[in-house]
Write a protein that holds these residues in place. Sequence first.
Motif, short mmCIF file in Angstrom:
data_model
loop_
_atom_site.label_atom_id
_atom_site.label_comp_id
_atom_site.label_asym_id
_atom_site.label_seq_id
_atom_site.Cartn_x
_atom_site.Cartn_y
_atom_site.Cartn_z
N ARG A 1 0.85 -1.19 0.00
CA ARG A 1 0.00 0.00 0.00
C ARG A 1 0.88 1.25 0.00
NH1 ARG A 1 -5.38 -0.35 0.83
NH2 ARG A 1 -6.25 -2.36 1.51
N PHE A 2 0.40 2.28 -0.69
CA PHE A 2 1.10 3.56 -0.75
C PHE A 2 0.44 4.56 0.19
CE2 PHE A 2 1.83 1.95 -5.20
CZ PHE A 2 3.18 1.66 -5.01
N GLN A 3 1.26 5.26 0.97
CA GLN A 3 0.76 6.29 1.89
C GLN A 3 1.35 7.63 1.46
OE1 GLN A 3 0.74 5.49 6.22
NE2 GLN A 3 1.95 7.35 6.44
N ARG A 4 0.49 8.60 1.25
CA ARG A 4 0.96 9.91 0.77
C ARG A 4 1.82 10.59 1.82
NH1 ARG A 4 -2.34 13.85 -3.20
NH2 ARG A 4 -0.75 15.49 -3.45
N CYS A 5 2.85 11.28 1.34
CA CYS A 5 3.86 11.85 2.23
C CYS A 5 4.35 13.15 1.62
CB CYS A 5 5.00 10.83 2.36
SG CYS A 5 6.44 11.37 3.28
N ASP A 6 4.82 14.07 2.46
CA ASP A 6 5.45 15.29 1.94
C ASP A 6 6.91 15.33 2.39
OD1 ASP A 6 5.51 16.20 4.61
OD2 ASP A 6 3.66 17.34 4.38
N LEU A 7 7.62 16.36 1.96
CA LEU A 7 9.05 16.43 2.22
C LEU A 7 9.36 16.51 3.72
CD1 LEU A 7 11.83 16.53 0.93
CD2 LEU A 7 11.61 19.01 0.73
N ALA A 8 8.56 17.25 4.46
CA ALA A 8 8.79 17.36 5.90
C ALA A 8 8.62 16.01 6.59
CB ALA A 8 7.83 18.39 6.51
N GLN A 9 7.61 15.26 6.20
CA GLN A 9 7.41 13.93 6.78
C GLN A 9 8.53 12.98 6.39
OE1 GLN A 9 3.51 13.57 5.01
NE2 GLN A 9 2.49 13.69 7.01
#
Length: 341
Positions: free
Chosen positions: A304-312
């Motif tokens: 499964r893919f979990q959305r993430c940003d650069l800070a995370q």
Amino acid sequence: MSAPFLEVLATPALNSVQDLGRPGQRRWGIGPTGMVDALALQVGNALLGNAPDAAGLELQLFPVRLRVLRDGAIALTGADCDARLDGRPVPPWWALPVRAGQVLELSPPGATRRDLAAPALRACLSVAGGIDVPEVLGSRATHVRCAFGGLEGRALRAGDVLDAGAAQAPAFRDPAGFGALPPATALPLGDDPEATTVRVIPAAEYPAFTDASHAAFWNDPWRVTIQSDRMGMRLEGTTPLKRAVVQEMRSHGIVCGVVQVPPGGHPIIQLNDGNTAGGYPKMGVVIDPDLWRLAQLPPRRLLRFQRCDLAQARAAALEQEDYLAGLRRLSALSLMTPEAA
């Protein structure tokens, strides 16, 4: 000064010497190679007091039998391969002293453990001082496709003798050795017991895909196919990913972890031996701190893919470094200095 440490008694194809890879060579069309489960190698090196990038053995196919040629120390990380040293069990994620003449045997992951719901795929064997083979372009990693690095640029075979860098075996406070909390336990992620979760940052072509594709990418499980190897991981799902407007793309640089979508709509994740350039649209990129999770996915396992940003992503990298720092402190307490020994 290095000296012979291990003799390969038996090994299938595809097992090799690897370190953390050779970054900075993509401009020449040379990928990073290196241990696919880089975290397993770093854990083994931390337990033994090695440099983080000391070379070890990546073991992908089994059974494997190795003879110890002189006193030293090893660490087994990654997949649980029911390791046996002279017939006595060795726990996974464990460092211990070894003596000349002992034989280490490793079985296919899960072959004797029916309680493992999803056996991991790759084991890592680290040795005190690191496996000592010549550096090529700043790395000891084996690049099998290009036939350089590692041991003569090839996979291991029976009869090979491997040198290790440590001339003096480290002394253990406990002769049975000591172990590490596995990353899957120390760094848990996701709440689906049937699937492995990895964090992904949307990539350049993400907006070009349809809303239905976006929903499928984040919400649906994807199954690892048997057409997966060190080059890349092919996935299949119930909803193929489609772009709203299909346009030809020029080939461009790509990195490990990139999730590409070929015309069939089923994603491919680039791994260590993957291409350095490609023209498929990119849906996202798996963050570096989660690449080890991909390395241990066997065929037919769900992802499964979990959305993430650069800070995370940065926070995940710091969490992983804190984990490794704790293991280095554990090693400092569990290994004695030559003077104390």
